[in-house]
Write an enzyme that holds these catalytic residues in place. Structure first.
Site, mmCIF file in Angstrom:
data_model
loop_
_atom_site.group_PDB
_atom_site.id
_atom_site.type_symbol
_atom_site.label_atom_id
_atom_site.label_comp_id
_atom_site.label_asym_id
_atom_site.label_seq_id
_atom_site.Cartn_x
_atom_site.Cartn_y
_atom_site.Cartn_z
ATOM 1 N N GLY A 188 0.831 -1.192 0.000
ATOM 2 C CA GLY A 188 0.000 0.000 0.000
ATOM 3 C C GLY A 188 0.864 1.240 0.000
ATOM 4 N N HIS A 189 0.265 2.311 0.393
ATOM 5 C CA HIS A 189 0.994 3.564 0.451
ATOM 6 C C HIS A 189 1.498 3.777 1.875
ATOM 7 C CE1 HIS A 189 -0.423 4.740 -3.502
ATOM 8 N NE2 HIS A 189 -1.607 4.294 -3.151
ATOM 9 N N PRO A 190 2.799 3.992 2.062
ATOM 10 C CA PRO A 190 3.275 4.334 3.395
ATOM 11 C C PRO A 190 2.551 5.593 3.865
ATOM 12 C CG PRO A 190 5.101 3.882 1.926
ATOM 13 C CD PRO A 190 3.867 3.928 1.083
ATOM 14 N N SER A 212 -6.372 3.898 -0.483
ATOM 15 C CA SER A 212 -6.230 5.291 -0.041
ATOM 16 C C SER A 212 -6.453 6.313 -1.151
ATOM 17 C CB SER A 212 -4.841 5.501 0.556
ATOM 18 O OG SER A 212 -3.841 5.229 -0.412
#
Length: 113
Positions: A53-55, A93
């Site tokens: 995913g996105h940090p 997200s």
């Protein structure tokens, strides 16, 4: 978990694909020299582990940035990405990031008009 995954991969039709991935990343001699000990698994995990995913949440709203996404104590700097999330979200997200970007664009336009 990595050891179990490898046992499964080596018992299936994935063996050739697995060898190809390792060879492309490290060269065939690395694959031939490999072992199954802890050092090997540490190396594999360091080379191939990544976030899917996105940090996020590295400069959350309220702690590092204010509600207008301005970095506290730094004039003229805003953070407009997933790092402003107060905590990591469990879903995709993208929609939330678009909302944050739109809010920031509106705030910046209002401040400069």
């Amino acid at each position: 978990a990595a050891r179990i995954r490898r046992l499964v991969v080596e018992q299936s039709s994935y063996t050739q694909l697995y060898e190809q991935c390792i060879t492309q990343s490290h060269g065939s001699t690395w694959y031939q020299r490999q072992s199954t000990g802890d050092d090997y698994w540490r190396h594999v995990i360091r080379q191939f582990a990544f976030t899917a995913g996105h940090p996020s949440s590295t400069c959350p709203i309220g702690k590092v940035v204010n509600e207008d996404l301005q970095v506290k104590g730094v004039e003229g700097l805003r953070v407009i990405d997933a790092s402003v999330f107060p905590s990591t979200i469990s879903g995709d997200s993208t929609g939330v990031l678009i909302g944050i970007a739109e809010k920031a664009a509106d705030t910046i336009k209002k401040a400069n008009s």
